[in-house]
Enzyme design. Structure first.
Site, PDB file in Angstrom:
ATOM      1  N   ASN A 196       2.859  22.863   9.879  1.00 20.43           N
ATOM      2  CA  ASN A 196       2.218  23.474  11.048  1.00 20.43           C
ATOM      3  C   ASN A 196       2.589  22.736  12.326  1.00 20.43           C
ATOM      4  OD1 ASN A 196       1.100  25.302   9.369  1.00 20.43           O
ATOM      5  ND2 ASN A 196      -0.937  24.357   9.298  1.00 20.43           N
ATOM      6  N   SER A 240       3.806   5.993  11.648  1.00 14.68           N
ATOM      7  CA  SER A 240       3.716   6.627  12.965  1.00 14.68           C
ATOM      8  C   SER A 240       3.226   5.641  14.028  1.00 14.68           C
ATOM      9  CB  SER A 240       2.759   7.814  12.886  1.00 14.68           C
ATOM     10  OG  SER A 240       1.472   7.354  12.561  1.00 14.68           O
ATOM     11  N   CYS A 292      13.045   8.811  10.202  1.00 18.13           N
ATOM     12  CA  CYS A 292      12.670   8.258  11.518  1.00 18.13           C
ATOM     13  C   CYS A 292      13.878   8.190  12.439  1.00 18.13           C
ATOM     14  CB  CYS A 292      12.058   6.885  11.340  1.00 18.13           C
ATOM     15  SG  CYS A 292      13.022   5.842  10.279  1.00 18.13           S
ATOM     16  N   GLN A 295       2.122  18.980   8.156  1.00 16.13           N
ATOM     17  CA  GLN A 295       3.412  18.646   8.760  1.00 16.13           C
ATOM     18  C   GLN A 295       4.164  19.933   9.137  1.00 16.13           C
ATOM     19  OE1 GLN A 295       4.214  15.624   9.490  1.00 16.13           O
ATOM     20  NE2 GLN A 295       6.307  15.968  10.196  1.00 16.13           N
ATOM     21  N   GLU A 339       7.981  -0.763  12.158  1.00 13.77           N
ATOM     22  CA  GLU A 339       9.047   0.246  12.148  1.00 13.77           C
ATOM     23  C   GLU A 339       8.379   1.582  12.426  1.00 13.77           C
ATOM     24  OE1 GLU A 339      12.120  -0.317  12.023  1.00 13.77           O
ATOM     25  OE2 GLU A 339      12.580  -1.994  10.691  1.00 13.77           O
ATOM     26  N   GLU A 396      -0.187   7.896   0.369  1.00 10.82           N
ATOM     27  CA  GLU A 396      -1.036   8.790  -0.428  1.00 10.82           C
ATOM     28  C   GLU A 396      -0.361  10.118  -0.762  1.00 10.82           C
ATOM     29  OE1 GLU A 396      -1.506   7.480   2.569  1.00 10.82           O
ATOM     30  OE2 GLU A 396      -3.005   8.565   3.749  1.00 10.82           O
ATOM     31  N   LYS A 442       0.896  -1.184   0.000  1.00  9.92           N
ATOM     32  CA  LYS A 442       0.000   0.000   0.000  1.00  9.92           C
ATOM     33  C   LYS A 442       0.913   1.207   0.000  1.00  9.92           C
ATOM     34  CE  LYS A 442      -1.968   2.921   2.241  1.00  9.92           C
ATOM     35  NZ  LYS A 442      -1.689   4.348   2.016  1.00  9.92           N
ATOM     36  N   GLU A 488       8.492  13.164  18.521  1.00  4.13           N
ATOM     37  CA  GLU A 488       9.101  13.188  17.201  1.00  4.13           C
ATOM     38  C   GLU A 488       8.660  14.454  16.464  1.00  4.13           C
ATOM     39  OE1 GLU A 488       7.856   9.987  14.624  1.00  4.13           O
ATOM     40  OE2 GLU A 488       9.969   9.722  14.158  1.00  4.13           O
TER      41      GLU A 488
HETATM   42  P1  NAD Z   1       1.388   7.347   9.005  1.00  5.40           P
HETATM   43  O1  NAD Z   1       1.357   6.389  10.106  1.00  5.40           O
HETATM   44  O2  NAD Z   1       0.376   8.423   8.982  1.00  5.40           O
HETATM   45  O3  NAD Z   1       1.219   6.613   7.582  1.00  5.40           O
HETATM   46  C1  NAD Z   1       2.075   5.582   7.169  1.00  5.40           C
HETATM   47  C2  NAD Z   1       1.338   4.698   6.193  1.00  5.40           C
HETATM   48  O4  NAD Z   1       0.253   4.070   6.882  1.00  5.40           O
HETATM   49  C3  NAD Z   1       0.717   5.444   5.016  1.00  5.40           C
HETATM   50  O5  NAD Z   1       0.840   4.637   3.853  1.00  5.40           O
HETATM   51  C4  NAD Z   1      -0.751   5.551   5.401  1.00  5.40           C
HETATM   52  O6  NAD Z   1      -1.619   5.622   4.303  1.00  5.40           O
HETATM   53  C5  NAD Z   1      -0.955   4.251   6.148  1.00  5.40           C
HETATM   54  N1  NAD Z   1      -2.060   4.274   7.100  1.00  5.40           N
HETATM   55  C6  NAD Z   1      -2.545   5.327   7.795  1.00  5.40           C
HETATM   56  N2  NAD Z   1      -3.556   4.935   8.597  1.00  5.40           N
HETATM   57  C7  NAD Z   1      -3.716   3.601   8.392  1.00  5.40           C
HETATM   58  C8  NAD Z   1      -4.583   2.620   8.945  1.00  5.40           C
HETATM   59  N3  NAD Z   1      -5.501   2.925   9.860  1.00  5.40           N
HETATM   60  N4  NAD Z   1      -4.456   1.345   8.535  1.00  5.40           N
HETATM   61  C9  NAD Z   1      -3.516   1.001   7.632  1.00  5.40           C
HETATM   62  N5  NAD Z   1      -2.681   1.889   7.067  1.00  5.40           N
HETATM   63  C10 NAD Z   1      -2.758   3.169   7.448  1.00  5.40           C
HETATM   64  O7  NAD Z   1       2.845   7.887   8.982  1.00  5.40           O
HETATM   65  P2  NAD Z   1       3.434   8.943   7.977  1.00  5.40           P
HETATM   66  O8  NAD Z   1       2.963  10.283   8.393  1.00  5.40           O
HETATM   67  O9  NAD Z   1       3.169   8.507   6.598  1.00  5.40           O
HETATM   68  O10 NAD Z   1       5.019   8.769   8.268  1.00  5.40           O
HETATM   69  C11 NAD Z   1       5.655   9.438   9.296  1.00  5.40           C
HETATM   70  C12 NAD Z   1       5.876   8.527  10.466  1.00  5.40           C
HETATM   71  O11 NAD Z   1       6.486   7.311  10.061  1.00  5.40           O
HETATM   72  C13 NAD Z   1       6.834   9.119  11.480  1.00  5.40           C
HETATM   73  O12 NAD Z   1       6.329   8.907  12.773  1.00  5.40           O
HETATM   74  C14 NAD Z   1       8.136   8.332  11.277  1.00  5.40           C
HETATM   75  O13 NAD Z   1       8.985   8.239  12.355  1.00  5.40           O
HETATM   76  C15 NAD Z   1       7.636   7.017  10.848  1.00  5.40           C
HETATM   77  N6  NAD Z   1       8.647   6.368  10.011  1.00  5.40           N
HETATM   78  C16 NAD Z   1       9.332   5.323  10.522  1.00  5.40           C
HETATM   79  C17 NAD Z   1      10.321   4.702   9.777  1.00  5.40           C
HETATM   80  C18 NAD Z   1      11.088   3.529  10.305  1.00  5.40           C
HETATM   81  O14 NAD Z   1      11.713   2.832   9.539  1.00  5.40           O
HETATM   82  N7  NAD Z   1      11.098   3.276  11.584  1.00  5.40           N
HETATM   83  C19 NAD Z   1      10.599   5.153   8.491  1.00  5.40           C
HETATM   84  C20 NAD Z   1       9.867   6.218   7.996  1.00  5.40           C
HETATM   85  C21 NAD Z   1       8.884   6.822   8.769  1.00  5.40           C
END
Ligand code: NAD
Length: 475
Positions: A330, A226, A281, A328, A247, A175, A172, A378
């Site tokens: 803001n 996240s 991250c 982000q 992750e 977006e 997936k 974070e």
């Molecule tokens: P997010 O959690 O909002 O979204 C991540 C992904 O999850 C997106 O593809 C989103 O569409 C999907 N998603 C959102 N809600 C969902 C749900 N209810 N069910 C299934 N999928 C869902 O995170 P983000 O804003 O895209 O990314 C930033 C965050 O990701 C930060 O907290 C960062 O630390 C973390 N991150 C971690 C790593 C790592 O390797 N540890 C790497 C990159 C980012």
């Protein structure tokens, strides 16, 4: 304006609705992507399930998977000239970082190609009357959810070991950045993988994401994103006791001792907090500095922040790119303001840049106490929080005083301090004298709220298999 599609069962498939994709540096809509809902998610999962049930990846000799993975790597490298500008436009990162992201994505496939024919079980001695051995089997359908900060790299990081182990995959895409990642699916198509082995759906988390993690035919969830989303996915996974790799975020600290080589440290700060607009991250979002060198370090990191050139990722002079969205930006600015109300002070930055796009000033905030939100939360922006320590023990205690545990770094020339720190720090990876040391070969992942399971390195392969033991009584 180009429109991008889902990749399902070997075909490019549209959805009735679409998502507009914005350039965060110009706020211009640069393309659209299919907005998959439950129906397309179901098609993608069932295509992967059929591929697993036919044994298309698991039945041939492993050398076949080696060959597929190497071909995917070659195809990614062929597509990088097309993909890197897309990644710049949708994510904001620099063109050289976008090229490097495609190259690293190819590297995952080369690395796991080298392991695909070496997934060997063990023989376990049980005495004269028994023969006992273990087999590593693929899990089946791996559902992989990718964030927007390194979409191509992170997708490749999970896809390559999953395929190497013989799983079929449904990705997936994020977006906010769903365009360049489609070239990963294109590379798999060009490499002539079996139909259904790799499927990619584009859609919102609350629609396509929830439909995917709640689907009854998936066998694993790999999530990068996240903490709150990770927690909601874990709740869905609990219904079917699905294995997960999580992750999640980080609040990583660089611990700087008085004997550190400060030139080396400053190079690491440049990379650690300003690379990718600070949206990493494992970014160096905190600096814990010994009181004896505090003034010097603050002065040097401030000078570094002021040298950053804010601009569009396609301009060669740019060193600091935008954050991903208005929301982000803001959030980052609000966290900076809150940190001041809670007693810290902004040395430089802390505001939105006065220009089009979602730019945040390179920011240094000093006097950040462990009680300050900025110390624990974070940020995901170019914001460095500085805290002072006086003893080594206090340094480790401060580094560990957050809910996260992804990486930490130590800057010192004293091997004993470095090794004591490596043991004392509660995190998945410790860098010494270089931020983002390591690579595709080194296991990566968190402890505490940063998640669990490991990506990269040999360890990651074992996130994509299950162990079966065969115990035979000789009669
Ligand atoms: P997010 O959690 O909002 O979204 C991540 C992904 O999850 C997106 O593809 C989103 O569409 C999907 N998603 C959102 N809600 C969902 C749900 N209810 N069910 C299934 N999928 C869902 O995170 P983000 O804003 O895209 O990314 C930033 C965050 O990701 C930060 O907290 C960062 O630390 C973390 N991150 C971690 C790593 C790592 O390797 N540890 C790497 C990159 C980012």
């Amino acid at each position: 304006m180009a429109h991008f599609l889902n990749f399902i069962n070997g075909k490019w498939v549209d959805s009735p609705q679409s998502i507009e994709v914005e350039d965060p540096a110009t706020q211009i809509i640069i393309g659209t992507v299919a907005c998959a809902k439950e129906a397309e998610v179901n098609q993608a999962v069932m295509a992967a399930r059929a591929c697993v049930d036919r044994g298309d990846l698991s039945k041939p000799r492993p050398a076949q998977r080696v060959s597929w993975l190497l071909r995917i790597a070659d195809e990614i490298l062929k597509l990088k000239a097309q993909g890197a500008p897309l990644l710049v436009a949708e994510n904001g990162k620099t063109l050289s970082d976008a090229f490097a992201e495609f190259e690293n994505a190819a590297r995952y496939f080369q690395y796991y190609a080298g392991m695909a024919d070496k997934i060997e079980g063990r023989s376990i001695p049980l005495g004269e009357d028994f023969i006992d051995f273990t087999i590593y089997e693929p899990l089946g359908v791996s559902a992989q959810i990718v964030p927007w900060n390194f979409p191509v790299d992170i997708a490749a990081r999970s896809l390559a070991p999953a395929l190497a182990a013989g799983n079929a995959v449904v990705i997936k895409s994020p977006e906010l950045t769903p365009l360049a990642i489609t070239l990963l699916a294109k590379a798999c198509e060009n490499a002539q993988l079996p139909v259904g082995a790799v499927n990619m759906i584009c859609g919102y988390g609350h629609e396509a994401g929830t439909a995917l993690v709640g689907h009854g035919e998936i066998d694993q969830i790999v999530f990068t994103g996240s903490v709150p989303t990770g927690q909601s996915i874990l709740r869905a996974a609990a219904d079917r006791a699905l294995p997960c790799v999580m992750e999640l975020g980080g609040k990583s600290a660089a611990v700087v001792f008085p004997d550190a080589d400060l030139d080396v440290f400053i190079d690491s700060v440049d990379w650690g907090i300003f690379f990718n607009g600070g949206q990493v991250c494992s970014a160096m979002s905190r600096v814990l500095v010994h009181q004896d060198i505090h003034a010097q370090v603050v002065s040097q990191v401030t000078a570094l922040a002021k040298q950053q050139v804010v601009g569009h990722g396609s301009e060669s002079s740019t060193t600091l790119t935008p954050v991903s969205s208005l929301m982000q930006r803001n959030k980052v600015i609000e966290l900076c303001a809150a940190s001041v109300q809670q007693g810290a002070h902004i040395v430089t930055g802390g505001r939105a840049v006065d220009r089009l796009g979602y730019f945040v000033e390179p920011t240094i905030i000093d006097g950040v106490s462990p009680e300050n939100d900025l110390f624990r939360e974070e940020v995901f922006g170019p914001v460095l929080a500085i805290t002072t320590f006086s003893t080594e023990e206090e340094a480790w205690q401060l580094a560990n005083a957050t809910d996260f545990g992804l990486v930490n770094g130590i800057f010192t020339n004293d091997l004993n301090i470095a090794l004591r720190g490596a043991k004392a720090l509660k995190c998945g990876q410790v860098f010494v004298n270089e931020w983002y040391a390591g690579g595709v070969e080194t296991p990566f992942g968190g402890v505490k709220m940063s998640g669990y399971g490991r990506e990269k390195g040999q360890e990651a392969l074992y996130s994509y298999v299950q162990t079966k033991n065969v115990a035979i009584k000789l009669i």
